[in-house]
Design an enzyme around this catalytic site. Structure first.
Site, PDB file in Angstrom:
ATOM      1  N   SER A  14       0.736   3.707   2.002  1.00 47.58           N
ATOM      2  CA  SER A  14       0.538   4.649   3.216  1.00 47.58           C
ATOM      3  C   SER A  14       2.141   5.221   3.863  1.00 47.58           C
ATOM      4  O   SER A  14       2.142   6.154   4.687  1.00 47.58           O
ATOM      5  CB  SER A  14       0.254   3.613   4.452  1.00 47.58           C
ATOM      6  OG  SER A  14       1.085   2.636   4.773  1.00 47.58           O
ATOM      7  N   SER A  25      -3.137   7.061   5.292  1.00 51.66           N
ATOM      8  CA  SER A  25      -2.667   6.059   6.359  1.00 51.66           C
ATOM      9  C   SER A  25      -3.523   5.535   7.223  1.00 51.66           C
ATOM     10  O   SER A  25      -3.724   6.563   8.323  1.00 51.66           O
ATOM     11  CB  SER A  25      -1.127   6.528   6.728  1.00 51.66           C
ATOM     12  OG  SER A  25      -0.572   5.670   7.724  1.00 51.66           O
ATOM     13  N   SER A  40       0.981  -1.169   0.045  1.00 52.83           N
ATOM     14  CA  SER A  40       0.117  -0.054   0.089  1.00 52.83           C
ATOM     15  C   SER A  40       0.900   1.135   0.256  1.00 52.83           C
ATOM     16  O   SER A  40       2.117   1.176   0.190  1.00 52.83           O
ATOM     17  CB  SER A  40      -0.754   0.115   1.080  1.00 52.83           C
ATOM     18  OG  SER A  40       0.073   0.387   2.349  1.00 52.83           O
ATOM     19  N   LYS A  80       4.975   1.323   9.574  1.00 50.59           N
ATOM     20  CA  LYS A  80       4.784   2.502   9.994  1.00 50.59           C
ATOM     21  C   LYS A  80       6.053   3.136  10.443  1.00 50.59           C
ATOM     22  O   LYS A  80       7.190   2.437  10.848  1.00 50.59           O
ATOM     23  CB  LYS A  80       3.587   3.102  10.719  1.00 50.59           C
ATOM     24  CG  LYS A  80       2.607   1.996  10.380  1.00 50.59           C
ATOM     25  CD  LYS A  80       1.692   2.879   9.213  1.00 50.59           C
ATOM     26  CE  LYS A  80       0.211   2.224   8.710  1.00 50.59           C
ATOM     27  NZ  LYS A  80      -0.232   2.820   7.502  1.00 50.59           N
TER      28      LYS A  80
END
Length: 252
Positions: free
Chosen positions: A44, A198, A42, A105
């Protein structure tokens, strides 16, 4: 002659099986204690990490929990040889709401920190994070569409001096103004660099605060990268599809 030939054949088969078993054991040890490969599905973490990046995550950076072991058997709780992540590290962790899912993250908040977003600006313990406007990001749209886009890009510098780039798709986005999040003991606050696209610790119902035990490891190096929408197994497309400039780059 036939007996001798059969014995040699069985000996050769046994040796092959032993080599395969040894190779699998070595791979298991490396994956459990040293490095594990992950890919980015993804956007994010754009523009730091792109869809199609393949990276190595160091398992030893923060010690080991039962999530370090393949299939994550609950053999023990807590961490062995634990060392807490630093603010600004990019980490892979198991989602607290669904510990079969890996997320990646950046560590923004440490235990006891107070985190808040105000008009798109990050505050840590009531102090705004230093932010400098950079030239716009132009490329694979970080905001969700398939087209090439131009998006605001910032350089943020955390209190410990770690700097990185963040993207800002829209002004006053859904998570650009939040309440104050107080990070509990033994937990961390994670955010994606692509702030308006995100799902991270700002979304308490989906991610929330991440227990130290759930952290798998630290992102270290991109070893392969292929353009969004391409498939790594289509090797005949590599000359044009591979992002050659990203290979073997260090993740920061």
């Amino acid at each position: 002659m036939s007996v001798t030939s059969g014995t040699k054949s069985e000996s050769g088969l046994g040796e092959t099986i032993r080599v395969v078993i040894h190779a699998l054991l070595i791979a298991l040890v490396i994956r459990t204690f040293l490095f594990q490969p992950f890919n980015i599905p993804s956007g994010s973490m754009k523009a730091t990490l792109l869809v199609g990046d393949y990276l190595f995550v160091s398992k030893y950076s923060y010690g080991y929990s039962h999530y370090s072991i393949p299939l994550s058997p609950p053999l023990f709780s807590g961490r062995i040889f634990g060392s807490e992540p630093n603010r600004g590290d990019i980490v892979v962790f198991r989602l607290p709401k669904d510990d079969s899912t890996d997320y990646i993250k950046r560590v923004i908040g440490l235990p006891g920190d107070r985190i808040q977003m105000r008009e798109g600006l990050l505050y840590i313990n009531e102090k705004p994070v230093k932010r400098e406007r950079l030239s716009d990001f132009i490329g694979e749209d970080p905001c969700g569409s398939d087209a090439t886009a131009r998006v605001k890009r910032w350089k943020e510098t955390l209190p410990n001096g770690v700097s990185y780039e963040s993207l800002d798709c829209v002004d006053n986005g859904f998570y650009d103004n939040t309440n104050v999040y107080t990070v509990p003991a033994g937990h961390f606050f994670m955010m994606g660099d692509n702030r308006d696209n995100s799902t991270d610790s700002r979304v308490l119902s989906a991610v929330g605060y991440v227990p130290f035990e759930n952290i798998v490891g630290r992102a270290q190096m991109i070893f392969f990268s292929i353009a969004e929408g391409e498939h790594a197994w289509m090797f005949w497309r590599w000359p044009t599809a591979v992002r050659w400039n990203r290979l073997f780059s260090i993740v920061r």
